[in-house]
Motif scaffolding. Sequence first.
Motif, PDB file in Angstrom:
ATOM      1  N   TYR A   1       0.815  -1.214   0.000  1.00 22.18           N
ATOM      2  CA  TYR A   1       0.000   0.000   0.000  1.00 22.18           C
ATOM      3  C   TYR A   1       0.855   1.274   0.000  1.00 22.18           C
ATOM      4  CZ  TYR A   1      -4.797  -1.787   0.220  1.00 22.18           C
ATOM      5  OH  TYR A   1      -6.015  -2.356  -0.090  1.00 22.18           O
ATOM      6  N   ASN A   2       2.181   1.119   0.013  1.00 25.61           N
ATOM      7  CA  ASN A   2       3.068   2.291  -0.021  1.00 25.61           C
ATOM      8  C   ASN A   2       4.212   2.081  -1.006  1.00 25.61           C
ATOM      9  OD1 ASN A   2       2.065   4.192   2.267  1.00 25.61           O
ATOM     10  ND2 ASN A   2       2.009   2.142   3.152  1.00 25.61           N
ATOM     11  N   SER A   3       3.911   1.438  -2.124  1.00 28.82           N
ATOM     12  CA  SER A   3       4.928   1.216  -3.155  1.00 28.82           C
ATOM     13  C   SER A   3       4.344   1.534  -4.521  1.00 28.82           C
ATOM     14  CB  SER A   3       5.387  -0.249  -3.149  1.00 28.82           C
ATOM     15  OG  SER A   3       6.130  -0.527  -1.985  1.00 28.82           O
ATOM     16  N   TRP A   4       5.209   1.814  -5.461  1.00 29.76           N
ATOM     17  CA  TRP A   4       4.841   1.945  -6.887  1.00 29.76           C
ATOM     18  C   TRP A   4       3.710   2.957  -7.094  1.00 29.76           C
ATOM     19  CZ3 TRP A   4       3.331  -3.267  -4.967  1.00 29.76           C
ATOM     20  CH2 TRP A   4       4.438  -4.078  -4.733  1.00 29.76           C
ATOM     21  N   GLY A   5       3.743   4.049  -6.365  1.00 30.23           N
ATOM     22  CA  GLY A   5       2.707   5.075  -6.528  1.00 30.23           C
ATOM     23  C   GLY A   5       1.593   4.983  -5.495  1.00 30.23           C
ATOM     24  N   ASN A   6       1.437   3.846  -4.820  1.00 29.80           N
ATOM     25  CA  ASN A   6       0.443   3.749  -3.739  1.00 29.80           C
ATOM     26  C   ASN A   6       0.971   4.504  -2.518  1.00 29.80           C
ATOM     27  OD1 ASN A   6      -0.783   2.009  -5.549  1.00 29.80           O
ATOM     28  ND2 ASN A   6      -0.185   0.146  -4.458  1.00 29.80           N
ATOM     29  N   ASP A   7       0.076   5.135  -1.747  1.00 29.67           N
ATOM     30  CA  ASP A   7       0.519   5.938  -0.604  1.00 29.67           C
ATOM     31  C   ASP A   7      -0.590   6.011   0.445  1.00 29.67           C
ATOM     32  OD1 ASP A   7       1.620   7.684   1.174  1.00 29.67           O
ATOM     33  OD2 ASP A   7       1.923   9.316  -0.250  1.00 29.67           O
ATOM     34  N   ARG A   8      -0.744   4.929   1.228  1.00 24.41           N
ATOM     35  CA  ARG A   8      -1.814   4.884   2.222  1.00 24.41           C
ATOM     36  C   ARG A   8      -1.303   5.115   3.637  1.00 24.41           C
ATOM     37  NH1 ARG A   8      -7.166   2.290   2.139  1.00 24.41           N
ATOM     38  NH2 ARG A   8      -7.854   2.285   4.292  1.00 24.41           N
ATOM     39  N   GLY A   9      -0.001   4.977   3.853  1.00 26.64           N
ATOM     40  CA  GLY A   9       0.555   5.118   5.201  1.00 26.64           C
ATOM     41  C   GLY A   9       0.601   3.772   5.926  1.00 26.64           C
ATOM     42  N   LEU A  10       1.081   3.805   7.158  1.00 29.96           N
ATOM     43  CA  LEU A  10       1.254   2.595   7.967  1.00 29.96           C
ATOM     44  C   LEU A  10      -0.069   1.848   8.133  1.00 29.96           C
ATOM     45  CD1 LEU A  10       3.004   0.912  10.091  1.00 29.96           C
ATOM     46  CD2 LEU A  10       2.016   2.434  11.795  1.00 29.96           C
ATOM     47  N   ILE A  11      -0.039   0.523   7.965  1.00 30.29           N
ATOM     48  CA  ILE A  11      -1.197  -0.316   8.294  1.00 30.29           C
ATOM     49  C   ILE A  11      -0.809  -1.128   9.523  1.00 30.29           C
ATOM     50  CG2 ILE A  11      -2.683  -2.180   7.491  1.00 30.29           C
ATOM     51  CD1 ILE A  11      -2.004  -0.903   4.605  1.00 30.29           C
ATOM     52  N   ASP A  12      -1.371  -0.743  10.654  1.00 33.14           N
ATOM     53  CA  ASP A  12      -0.944  -1.283  11.943  1.00 33.14           C
ATOM     54  C   ASP A  12      -1.482  -2.691  12.165  1.00 33.14           C
ATOM     55  OD1 ASP A  12       0.331   0.013  14.579  1.00 33.14           O
ATOM     56  OD2 ASP A  12      -1.177  -1.488  15.135  1.00 33.14           O
ATOM     57  N   VAL A  13      -0.741  -3.466  12.948  1.00 34.83           N
ATOM     58  CA  VAL A  13      -1.152  -4.844  13.233  1.00 34.83           C
ATOM     59  C   VAL A  13      -2.511  -4.874  13.951  1.00 34.83           C
ATOM     60  CG1 VAL A  13       0.169  -4.970  15.395  1.00 34.83           C
ATOM     61  CG2 VAL A  13      -0.410  -7.072  14.178  1.00 34.83           C
ATOM     62  N   LEU A  14      -2.811  -3.839  14.760  1.00 36.37           N
ATOM     63  CA  LEU A  14      -4.102  -3.815  15.475  1.00 36.37           C
ATOM     64  C   LEU A  14      -5.268  -3.661  14.491  1.00 36.37           C
ATOM     65  CD1 LEU A  14      -3.139  -1.598  18.534  1.00 36.37           C
ATOM     66  CD2 LEU A  14      -3.406  -4.088  18.450  1.00 36.37           C
ATOM     67  N   GLU A  15      -5.038  -2.853  13.445  1.00 34.74           N
ATOM     68  CA  GLU A  15      -6.052  -2.673  12.406  1.00 34.74           C
ATOM     69  C   GLU A  15      -6.269  -3.997  11.664  1.00 34.74           C
ATOM     70  OE1 GLU A  15      -6.906   0.441   8.705  1.00 34.74           O
ATOM     71  OE2 GLU A  15      -5.017   0.545   9.792  1.00 34.74           O
ATOM     72  N   VAL A  16      -5.166  -4.679  11.367  1.00 32.43           N
ATOM     73  CA  VAL A  16      -5.256  -5.965  10.662  1.00 32.43           C
ATOM     74  C   VAL A  16      -6.014  -6.984  11.523  1.00 32.43           C
ATOM     75  CG1 VAL A  16      -3.891  -7.933   9.833  1.00 32.43           C
ATOM     76  CG2 VAL A  16      -3.237  -5.605   9.207  1.00 32.43           C
ATOM     77  N   GLU A  17      -5.725  -6.986  12.819  1.00 34.69           N
ATOM     78  CA  GLU A  17      -6.413  -7.907  13.733  1.00 34.69           C
ATOM     79  C   GLU A  17      -7.927  -7.723  13.661  1.00 34.69           C
ATOM     80  OE1 GLU A  17      -3.181  -8.494  17.026  1.00 34.69           O
ATOM     81  OE2 GLU A  17      -5.034  -7.711  17.926  1.00 34.69           O
ATOM     82  N   ASP A  18      -8.372  -6.462  13.694  1.00 39.44           N
ATOM     83  CA  ASP A  18      -9.807  -6.140  13.604  1.00 39.44           C
ATOM     84  C   ASP A  18     -10.405  -6.664  12.310  1.00 39.44           C
ATOM     85  OD1 ASP A  18     -10.153  -4.915  15.990  1.00 39.44           O
ATOM     86  OD2 ASP A  18     -10.036  -2.860  15.232  1.00 39.44           O
ATOM     87  N   ILE A  19      -9.692  -6.417  11.207  1.00 36.54           N
ATOM     88  CA  ILE A  19     -10.207  -6.812   9.896  1.00 36.54           C
ATOM     89  C   ILE A  19     -10.267  -8.340   9.785  1.00 36.54           C
ATOM     90  CG2 ILE A  19      -9.689  -6.825   7.418  1.00 36.54           C
ATOM     91  CD1 ILE A  19      -8.489  -3.998   7.826  1.00 36.54           C
ATOM     92  N   MET A  20      -9.213  -9.027  10.241  1.00 39.42           N
ATOM     93  CA  MET A  20      -9.147 -10.490  10.095  1.00 39.42           C
ATOM     94  C   MET A  20     -10.272 -11.185  10.851  1.00 39.42           C
ATOM     95  SD  MET A  20      -6.739 -10.774   7.975  1.00 39.42           S
ATOM     96  CE  MET A  20      -6.741 -12.561   7.786  1.00 39.42           C
ATOM     97  N   ARG A  21     -10.722 -10.574  11.945  1.00 36.57           N
ATOM     98  CA  ARG A  21     -11.802 -11.156  12.738  1.00 36.57           C
ATOM     99  C   ARG A  21     -13.099 -11.271  11.920  1.00 36.57           C
ATOM    100  NH1 ARG A  21     -11.506  -7.528  17.044  1.00 36.57           N
ATOM    101  NH2 ARG A  21      -9.441  -8.201  17.705  1.00 36.57           N
TER     102      ARG A  21
END
Length: 158
Positions: free
Chosen positions: A135-155
């Motif tokens: 999400y932050n390579s090759w023109g993408n620019d979303r910023g840090l994706i935190d492990v806590l955010e990922v935990e919420d989504i994976m649930r």
Amino acid sequence: MSLKAKNKLAIILSIVIISYLGIVACGPQKSAEVPDYAPKREMSVKEKQYYREGQKLYTMYCANCHQEDGSGLGKLIPPLAGSDYMEENFSESICGIKNGFKGEMRVNGIIYNQAMPSNPNLKNLDIAMIATYIYNSWGNDRGLIDVLEVEDIMRDCP
Ligand code: HEC
């Protein structure tokens, strides 16, 4: 010279030497921190760390198909660089990194329909690092994706 003055001199000399070594040791590392296809903005120490670990994981798990430069492969493998799918389907993309994809999907106007295999070994932290990288390579620019955010989504993954 008094003993006190000698001690003072020794302390000052040590500080000078230590700071010199510090500059020499850290200098070259700094310039090699993130590749030139990362966003030009300043990244936090944490984001840089995620980014660099994510890059290693991407090379191991994803680059075979999506390519080192995120461009994908013709009509078989969709691109991650500038992907409107990733932009508009954030949670689905995070879930897909671990669970894979199947069925039709449209990316930048092209329909893809090939299964992407799952990566059941990836931990939430691995997913967060890979996501921060893509999400932050090759023109993408979303910023840090935190492990806590990922935990919420994976649930809530389907
Ligand atoms: C064996 C080839 C293969 C590997 C390895 C692979 N993918 Fe995919 N990926 C695909 C295919 C094919 C699709 C399209 C799925 C479909 O048509 O339903 C896809 C779709 C995607 C999408 C959503 C579409 C887009 O382009 O925005 C993302 C995001 C994605 N992959 C990320 C990853 C990441 C991150 C990894 C590594 C952890 C990875 N992929 C590993 C083949 C692969």
